[in-house]
Design a protein around this motif. Structure first.
Motif, PDB file in Angstrom:
ATOM      1  N   LYS A 156       0.813  -1.218   0.000  1.00  0.00           N
ATOM      2  CA  LYS A 156       0.000   0.000   0.000  1.00  0.00           C
ATOM      3  C   LYS A 156       0.845   1.266   0.000  1.00  0.00           C
ATOM      4  O   LYS A 156       0.575   2.213  -0.741  1.00  0.00           O
ATOM      5  N   LYS A 157       1.880   1.272   0.831  1.00  0.00           N
ATOM      6  CA  LYS A 157       2.694   2.482   0.981  1.00  0.00           C
ATOM      7  C   LYS A 157       3.344   2.896  -0.338  1.00  0.00           C
ATOM      8  O   LYS A 157       3.261   4.056  -0.765  1.00  0.00           O
ATOM      9  N   ARG A 158       3.987   1.945  -1.013  1.00  0.00           N
ATOM     10  CA  ARG A 158       4.697   2.280  -2.249  1.00  0.00           C
ATOM     11  C   ARG A 158       3.743   2.600  -3.389  1.00  0.00           C
ATOM     12  O   ARG A 158       4.019   3.470  -4.214  1.00  0.00           O
ATOM     13  N   LEU A 159       2.603   1.888  -3.426  1.00  0.00           N
ATOM     14  CA  LEU A 159       1.627   2.148  -4.483  1.00  0.00           C
ATOM     15  C   LEU A 159       1.058   3.558  -4.359  1.00  0.00           C
ATOM     16  O   LEU A 159       0.998   4.316  -5.339  1.00  0.00           O
ATOM     17  N   ILE A 160       0.669   3.914  -3.152  1.00  0.00           N
ATOM     18  CA  ILE A 160       0.118   5.255  -2.933  1.00  0.00           C
ATOM     19  C   ILE A 160       1.173   6.318  -3.170  1.00  0.00           C
ATOM     20  O   ILE A 160       0.899   7.368  -3.770  1.00  0.00           O
ATOM     21  N   ARG A 161       2.396   6.076  -2.715  1.00  0.00           N
ATOM     22  CA  ARG A 161       3.465   7.062  -2.905  1.00  0.00           C
ATOM     23  C   ARG A 161       3.745   7.297  -4.386  1.00  0.00           C
ATOM     24  O   ARG A 161       3.951   8.436  -4.814  1.00  0.00           O
ATOM     25  N   ALA A 162       3.724   6.233  -5.176  1.00  0.00           N
ATOM     26  CA  ALA A 162       3.975   6.372  -6.610  1.00  0.00           C
ATOM     27  C   ALA A 162       2.919   7.251  -7.263  1.00  0.00           C
ATOM     28  O   ALA A 162       3.233   8.154  -8.059  1.00  0.00           O
ATOM     29  N   LEU A 163       1.653   7.020  -6.914  1.00  0.00           N
ATOM     30  CA  LEU A 163       0.566   7.818  -7.497  1.00  0.00           C
ATOM     31  C   LEU A 163       0.582   9.250  -6.968  1.00  0.00           C
ATOM     32  O   LEU A 163       0.231  10.195  -7.685  1.00  0.00           O
ATOM     33  N   GLU A 164       1.010   9.402  -5.719  1.00  0.00           N
ATOM     34  CA  GLU A 164       1.130  10.747  -5.146  1.00  0.00           C
ATOM     35  C   GLU A 164       2.188  11.554  -5.905  1.00  0.00           C
ATOM     36  O   GLU A 164       1.991  12.737  -6.214  1.00  0.00           O
ATOM     37  N   ILE A 165       3.316  10.910  -6.220  1.00  0.00           N
ATOM     38  CA  ILE A 165       4.377  11.572  -6.981  1.00  0.00           C
ATOM     39  C   ILE A 165       3.864  12.034  -8.346  1.00  0.00           C
ATOM     40  O   ILE A 165       4.137  13.151  -8.785  1.00  0.00           O
ATOM     41  N   ILE A 166       3.117  11.161  -8.988  1.00  0.00           N
ATOM     42  CA  ILE A 166       2.584  11.493 -10.319  1.00  0.00           C
ATOM     43  C   ILE A 166       1.641  12.693 -10.235  1.00  0.00           C
ATOM     44  O   ILE A 166       1.703  13.609 -11.063  1.00  0.00           O
ATOM     45  N   GLU A 167       0.762  12.702  -9.217  1.00  0.00           N
ATOM     46  CA  GLU A 167      -0.171  13.823  -9.071  1.00  0.00           C
ATOM     47  C   GLU A 167       0.543  15.118  -8.695  1.00  0.00           C
ATOM     48  O   GLU A 167       0.190  16.206  -9.158  1.00  0.00           O
ATOM     49  N   LEU A 168       1.561  14.998  -7.854  1.00  0.00           N
ATOM     50  CA  LEU A 168       2.272  16.195  -7.391  1.00  0.00           C
ATOM     51  C   LEU A 168       3.122  16.831  -8.483  1.00  0.00           C
ATOM     52  O   LEU A 168       3.185  18.052  -8.601  1.00  0.00           O
ATOM     53  N   THR A 169       3.793  15.998  -9.254  1.00  0.00           N
ATOM     54  CA  THR A 169       4.813  16.504 -10.180  1.00  0.00           C
ATOM     55  C   THR A 169       4.459  16.368 -11.646  1.00  0.00           C
ATOM     56  O   THR A 169       5.097  16.991 -12.494  1.00  0.00           O
ATOM     57  N   GLY A 170       3.476  15.511 -11.948  1.00  0.00           N
ATOM     58  CA  GLY A 170       3.137  15.281 -13.342  1.00  0.00           C
ATOM     59  C   GLY A 170       4.137  14.397 -14.058  1.00  0.00           C
ATOM     60  O   GLY A 170       4.095  14.251 -15.280  1.00  0.00           O
ATOM     61  N   VAL A 171       5.061  13.809 -13.293  1.00  0.00           N
ATOM     62  CA  VAL A 171       6.108  12.967 -13.856  1.00  0.00           C
ATOM     63  C   VAL A 171       6.100  11.627 -13.114  1.00  0.00           C
ATOM     64  O   VAL A 171       5.896  11.581 -11.901  1.00  0.00           O
ATOM     65  N   THR A 172       6.321  10.551 -13.836  1.00  0.00           N
ATOM     66  CA  THR A 172       6.281   9.223 -13.226  1.00  0.00           C
ATOM     67  C   THR A 172       7.520   8.969 -12.372  1.00  0.00           C
ATOM     68  O   THR A 172       8.580   9.573 -12.599  1.00  0.00           O
ATOM     69  N   PRO A 173       7.427   8.047 -11.388  1.00  0.00           N
ATOM     70  CA  PRO A 173       8.605   7.691 -10.597  1.00  0.00           C
ATOM     71  C   PRO A 173       9.762   7.199 -11.459  1.00  0.00           C
ATOM     72  O   PRO A 173      10.923   7.544 -11.202  1.00  0.00           O
TER      73      PRO A 173
END
Length: 311
Positions: A156-173
């Motif tokens: 859960k932690k890594r999945l949510i963090r990955a999507l959070e990064i995408i929403e915050l920055t517009g760039v994929t991990p």
């Protein structure tokens, strides 16, 4: 000092015990590299060093943060750098010890500059995960197929963090990691020791540790965290969604019996250990120490070799 000794390995394998033995021999201080041991109010379930161990050797980044405050790998890596420099200034040896693969990668390869968090986005994603984790995983697969290959839907932690990064920055991990540049002034020169153990022996240790943690008060610890959550009127996702805490909460709600509780914690811990092993095999390791048949002579030999490298 040439290198900073770093001891990594999967959960329950004996990292803390070995780090303390080495620290006593080389005048060292231990810096935690663990995504859960950083939190207050949960020393049992996160297997924080005991009071006796904390007295024996100075430890840092252990039990220092309120569990309602999340932390990013970027923020954690900065804290590690600060502790390393302060310990060096005291003419002592820093020893980094833990099993958080993402944090390890942050101090060895750096972290992208936009590594920050947004509590509103995080809460939204956590709610969506509770409703339908498969939907979130599908979103990650569509946005970043490469990164989705190393993120399990149950993580859960890594999945949510990955999507959070995408929403915050517009760039994929994946793109962030490809673009990040190694800044030699911000990275640490480590000598990394990976601990391994016979699989069956490791599983026995995990099961024995689970039973011991429950015996010495893990359930009561979870009760107190639930009360704290109600008292503060805050969510404690970092704490109560951790391995064991979530299962104990179900037990307290009467959803499972004690036997099922023990077995579910054991299974989740075993799965986590397997994931850690896969992660660390991809890292650049200087020395692998097999603990299964490590006797006193072999141990002293390893210590001597390590000392020559880091001194």
């Amino acid at each position: 000092m040439k290198k900073i000794l770093t001891i990594i390995g999967s959960t329950g394998i004996g990292k803390t015990e070995l780090a303390i033995k080495i620290a006593k021999k080389i005048n060292g201080e231990i810096i935690g590299l663990d995504s859960r041991q950083i939190y207050k109010y949960m020393p049992i379930g996160t297997a924080q060093p005991s009071e006796a161990e904390l007295r024996d050797v100075p430890h840092h980044l252990i039990g220092f943060r309120d569990p309602w405050h999340s932390i990013s790998a970027g923020e954690y890596s900065k804290m590690v750098f600060e502790k390393v420099h302060k310990i060096k200034d005291r003419n002592r040896y820093p020893i980094i010890c833990g099993g958080a693969g993402l944090y390890y990668r942050a101090i060895t390869k750096g972290i992208f500059s936009d590594s920050y968090s947004d509590s509103k986005i995080r809460e939204k994603l956590e709610t969506q995960y509770q409703e339908n984790p498969f939907l979130l995983f599908d979103k990650l697969q569509a946005a970043d197929p490469k990164y989705s290959n190393i993120v399990h839907i149950n993580n859960k932690k890594r999945l949510i963090r990955a999507l959070e990064i995408i929403e915050l920055t517009g760039v994929t991990p994946t793109k962030h990691f490809e673009n990040q540049k190694k800044n030699k002034n911000q990275l640490l020169d480590l000598y990394t020791v990976l601990l391994t153990l016979d699989k069956n022996l490791h599983l026995k240790r995990i099961k024995a540790r689970t039973n011991r943690m429950l015996k010495i008060g893990w359930i009561e610890e979870v009760k107190n965290l639930i009360l704290l959550e109600r008292e503060k009127q805050l969510r404690l996702p970092a704490a109560l969604d951790s391995i064991g805490y979530k299962q104990i909460r179900n037990y307290l709600h009467g959803n499972v019996d004690i036997h099922t509780l023990k077995e579910s914690i054991f299974i989740k811990t075993r799965q986590y250990a397997r994931m850690q092993n896969k992660w660390f095999k991809k890292e650049n390791i200087d020395l692998i120490v097999e603990l299964t048949n490590l006797n006193g002579i072999n141990f002293d030999s390893h210590i001597s070799d390590i000392y020559k490298i880091i001194d």
